[in-house]
Structures are given as structure tokens and as C-alpha cells.
Enzyme design. Sequence first.
Site, PDB file in Angstrom:
ATOM      1  N   GLY A  71       0.811  -1.220   0.000  1.00 56.66           N
ATOM      2  CA  GLY A  71       0.000   0.000   0.000  1.00 56.66           C
ATOM      3  C   GLY A  71       0.840   1.265   0.000  1.00 56.66           C
ATOM      4  O   GLY A  71       0.516   2.238  -0.694  1.00 56.66           O
ATOM      5  N   THR A  72       1.912   1.281   0.765  1.00 52.31           N
ATOM      6  CA  THR A  72       2.742   2.485   0.840  1.00 52.31           C
ATOM      7  C   THR A  72       3.308   2.826  -0.534  1.00 52.31           C
ATOM      8  O   THR A  72       3.268   3.988  -0.973  1.00 52.31           O
ATOM      9  CB  THR A  72       3.896   2.262   1.850  1.00 52.31           C
ATOM     10  OG1 THR A  72       3.322   1.912   3.107  1.00 52.31           O
ATOM     11  CG2 THR A  72       4.767   3.491   1.991  1.00 52.31           C
ATOM     12  N   ASN A 147      -8.203   3.064   8.339  1.00 53.18           N
ATOM     13  CA  ASN A 147      -7.614   1.923   9.042  1.00 53.18           C
ATOM     14  C   ASN A 147      -7.922   1.917  10.530  1.00 53.18           C
ATOM     15  O   ASN A 147      -7.932   0.868  11.162  1.00 53.18           O
ATOM     16  CB  ASN A 147      -6.091   1.881   8.824  1.00 53.18           C
ATOM     17  CG  ASN A 147      -5.445   3.236   8.910  1.00 53.18           C
ATOM     18  OD1 ASN A 147      -5.839   4.180   8.219  1.00 53.18           O
ATOM     19  ND2 ASN A 147      -4.449   3.361   9.762  1.00 53.18           N
ATOM     20  N   GLN A 175      -7.769  -0.706   3.138  1.00 58.25           N
ATOM     21  CA  GLN A 175      -8.601  -1.286   4.213  1.00 58.25           C
ATOM     22  C   GLN A 175     -10.025  -1.584   3.741  1.00 58.25           C
ATOM     23  O   GLN A 175     -10.846  -2.029   4.541  1.00 58.25           O
ATOM     24  CB  GLN A 175      -8.648  -0.333   5.416  1.00 58.25           C
ATOM     25  CG  GLN A 175      -7.305  -0.126   6.086  1.00 58.25           C
ATOM     26  CD  GLN A 175      -6.839  -1.340   6.893  1.00 58.25           C
ATOM     27  OE1 GLN A 175      -7.566  -2.323   7.074  1.00 58.25           O
ATOM     28  NE2 GLN A 175      -5.604  -1.278   7.386  1.00 58.25           N
ATOM     29  N   ALA A 196      -1.828  -6.759  -0.253  1.00 54.86           N
ATOM     30  CA  ALA A 196      -2.285  -8.141  -0.047  1.00 54.86           C
ATOM     31  C   ALA A 196      -2.445  -8.490   1.427  1.00 54.86           C
ATOM     32  O   ALA A 196      -3.358  -9.219   1.808  1.00 54.86           O
ATOM     33  CB  ALA A 196      -1.289  -9.107  -0.707  1.00 54.86           C
ATOM     34  N   HIS A 197      -1.548  -7.933   2.281  1.00 52.92           N
ATOM     35  CA  HIS A 197      -1.518  -8.451   3.658  1.00 52.92           C
ATOM     36  C   HIS A 197      -2.675  -7.987   4.531  1.00 52.92           C
ATOM     37  O   HIS A 197      -2.823  -8.465   5.655  1.00 52.92           O
ATOM     38  CB  HIS A 197      -0.156  -8.162   4.316  1.00 52.92           C
ATOM     39  CG  HIS A 197       0.087  -6.757   4.745  1.00 52.92           C
ATOM     40  ND1 HIS A 197       0.023  -6.371   6.062  1.00 52.92           N
ATOM     41  CD2 HIS A 197       0.420  -5.641   4.059  1.00 52.92           C
ATOM     42  CE1 HIS A 197       0.330  -5.075   6.158  1.00 52.92           C
ATOM     43  NE2 HIS A 197       0.569  -4.610   4.952  1.00 52.92           N
ATOM     44  N   CYS A 322       1.858   1.521  12.697  1.00 50.68           N
ATOM     45  CA  CYS A 322       3.147   2.199  12.681  1.00 50.68           C
ATOM     46  C   CYS A 322       3.275   3.210  13.812  1.00 50.68           C
ATOM     47  O   CYS A 322       4.357   3.662  14.111  1.00 50.68           O
ATOM     48  CB  CYS A 322       3.385   2.849  11.328  1.00 50.68           C
ATOM     49  SG  CYS A 322       1.971   3.712  10.707  1.00 50.68           S
TER      50      CYS A 322
HETATM   51  C1  LIG Z   1      -5.132   2.682   4.791  1.00 58.42           C
HETATM   52  C2  LIG Z   1      -3.746   2.175   4.621  1.00 58.42           C
HETATM   53  N1  LIG Z   1      -3.003   2.591   3.593  1.00 58.42           N
HETATM   54  C3  LIG Z   1      -1.758   2.166   3.383  1.00 58.42           C
HETATM   55  C4  LIG Z   1      -1.159   1.270   4.231  1.00 58.42           C
HETATM   56  C5  LIG Z   1       0.233   0.811   3.958  1.00 58.42           C
HETATM   57  O1  LIG Z   1       0.213  -0.461   3.399  1.00 58.42           O
HETATM   58  P1  LIG Z   1       1.535  -1.389   3.409  1.00 58.42           P
HETATM   59  O2  LIG Z   1       1.697  -1.869   4.810  1.00 58.42           O
HETATM   60  O3  LIG Z   1       1.198  -2.510   2.468  1.00 58.42           O
HETATM   61  O4  LIG Z   1       2.642  -0.568   2.920  1.00 58.42           O
HETATM   62  C6  LIG Z   1      -1.880   0.808   5.337  1.00 58.42           C
HETATM   63  C7  LIG Z   1      -1.254  -0.111   6.309  1.00 58.42           C
HETATM   64  O5  LIG Z   1      -1.459   0.022   7.518  1.00 58.42           O
HETATM   65  C8  LIG Z   1      -3.209   1.254   5.535  1.00 58.42           C
HETATM   66  O6  LIG Z   1      -3.950   0.828   6.557  1.00 58.42           O
END
Ligand SMILES: Cc1ncc(COP(=O)(O)O)c(C=O)c1O
Length: 389
Positions: A71-72, A147, A175, A196-197, A322
Amino acid sequence: MHRVYLDNNATSPTLPEVFEAMRPYFLDKFGNASSIHQQGQQARAAVEQARERVAELLNCRPAEIVFTSGGTEGDNLALFGLVKPGDHIITSPVEHHAVLNACKRLEQIGCEVTNVPVDGRAQVDPEDVRRAIRPNTKLISIIFANNETGVLQNVKEIGKVAAEADVYFHTDAVQAAGKVPIDVKVIGCDLLSLTAHKMHGPQGAGALYVRKGTLLQPMFYGGRHERSRRAGTENLPGIVGFGKAAEIARLGFMDGSVERIASLRDNLEKTIVETLDQVSVNSAGAPRVPNTTNVVFDCLEGEAMVIALDLKGLSVSTGAACSSGAIEPSHVLTAMGLSPDRARASIRFSLGKQNTEDDIRFALQLIPEVVTRLRELSPVYKKPVSARA
Ligand SMILES: Cc1ncc(COP(=O)(O)O)c(C=O)c1O
């Protein structure tokens, strides 16, 4: 010790079917999807099958899926791929840090950023988005499902606002995937991030939907992978697992598993509120994903509660993974008007497909016990008159 995991918004366990789908791609089917020999072709076919499965989840073309590391990366690729110094972006204060901090960086390099406010339920008003549009607005980036609270934004209306103004629209659907149906055509977005996770796939694989015709500047320079939108050898087992997780997520809307999780969440939430005093649900009444509840236990320190529950076998969280351990109150909860104390007294419970009625029973036994014990130590807690012996 018996353990129950109710922190699926931080990460969700890889389902056994997903792991089994991935297994051969670590072992004999290990090829590089860019190689022309047998192993390469086998890897390519597996990547393309996964792409089709992810595309089916979103109702888009497979060619519109760019595999990423999660996601990041998807959020960063969407923002940095489109926006240049001098451009204006509209976003919200309840975004994940992947968007918030990307916007901070974009501001440092000469972009303009507007944060539209959220109301007391953490929702953005699409009319505020419309009013924020300027001649140099390039992109609107608003999270699909939060999230921390699980709140769903009105992405369909925001998509209309973006289309009318001819502005790009990105939504972080990390999410939302597997929890609510996602149809990129109905939303009208140009870009949408997944990982995916958070949907019972492996960590380290994700995707960005890029609507056909959207010209993105890549973030990495290298080979011509992913149609030159994301250089680097594809994460073959991760992508295969993601594809399988996407297929299971899509079927979950038809086989009753999403409803099952919703009813477990509802039971958890309702019983906590009925059993304990000075407890309330953040964003109650707002449209929310079915697996998440975020509860304020007034006069408590959320971190203390997370630790106390953890010691007794229940894994939950104070909010974004985080920021666990940080003393700062959640930016999401304070943006919707909670005081720093109430934000710090909030706990997120997030369910996954592996959770059972027994898990909820276990949680419902522990939570009142831990809350009562911690409140006895709290100098600010006053028992309501009716509850005094
Ligand atoms: C809404 C949202 N966006 C992005 C991310 C980041 O995803 P990733 O952990 O796959 O980088 C998260 C992870 O907590 C999330 O909840």
C-alpha cells in the site's frame, strides 16, 4: 497460552489456501517472469493469472493493474507519479501516513496541499472537496476506508466531483478490499491502492490500479516491468498469493463470510457498550467496514490496555500499527474532534476471516475484567452511582 488476534487491520494472517498457492513458486516454479525459457513462461503465466484475479476484484482490465510492494508504494506511486511542483492536491486529515507524509514531501518540493476537514464521524463532505478545487488542482486523494475507525468515505460522490472538474482521483482502498465491494467504474477513480496483507495475502505485495490513459511517472528506473510503470523483478510468490487472496476476497461477498465477520463485530461492539460504563464507539452511525470497531474507554490509557490484554492473550491495537508505542494521540481521532485524552483512551478491534465466535467470547470475557482493573487504578475514573455497591 490461548491467543486471539483481533488486529487484522495491522496485518491479517495468510490463509492456508493462499500459502498453498504460493508454495510451488518458492520451490520448483521459481522462474523470473521476464525470462523467455520454460521457468520464465511459467512465472509469467502465474503473474498474469494473479493480475486477472486482482482486476476481477476491482472490475477493471488486467492491464490496469500495476503490482507493487504494498500500500505504501501504491500510494506514493499514485501521488509522486502524477503531481509536479506547482500542482495542487486535495486530501484529508484522516489519511494513512503513506499519503499524509507523501503530501508533506510534495509540499516541500513546491506543491500546494489542501486538507479538507472531516466531520464528527470522520467523514469528508464531497462539497468541501468541490469547493477546494483550484485551476491548478491536479489530484484528489481521499482514503476509501480508514484503518483506525473503519469509516467509509463517499468515494462515489468524490469521484463525480473529480470527473466534473477534470481532476485525477486516487483512493487508498487498502482497508476496503475484501470488506466492501470495490468497482472502479462505479467510483470513477483513476488510481486505487491495494495491499495483499490486509486481505489475508502475504506481506510485501500490493497493486495500484491505474486507469487506462493515465500517464504516471515511474518512481523507480530500471527494466520495463509492469509496462514500464514499476521497474523491478516481480515478487512471484507474493503476487501469486495476492491473486489467490483477491479471488477469496471476491467470493467472500457471495459465500456469507463477510456477513459472518460483520455479525461477530456487531456482537463484540454491542456487548462492550452494554457491559461497561463510559464507553462509546468512535464513528458509530457512519458507514463503516464490517470488521472494525474503535471504542473509547474513558479514563483509561489505551497503551496500558493493549499491554494488559496482550499479557492475557488478546492482540488489539490503539490505532495505526506504525504509531503503536508512540505517545502522540491518533491524528484520525483528533481530526474528528476527540480530545487527546479520549483519543488515547481508544482501542481498535479488527476482525479477520480466521476469527470465530469463541474468539469473541474470549475477548468479551477479558475486556471488562481488564477495563475494570485498570480503572480501579485510574485517578480520574468515577464509578457511576448505579454501579456502586
Ligand atoms: C489505509 C492504509 N493505507 C496504506 C497502508 C500501507 O500499506 P503497506 O503496509 O502494504 O505498505 C496501510 C497499512 O497500515 C493502511 O492501513
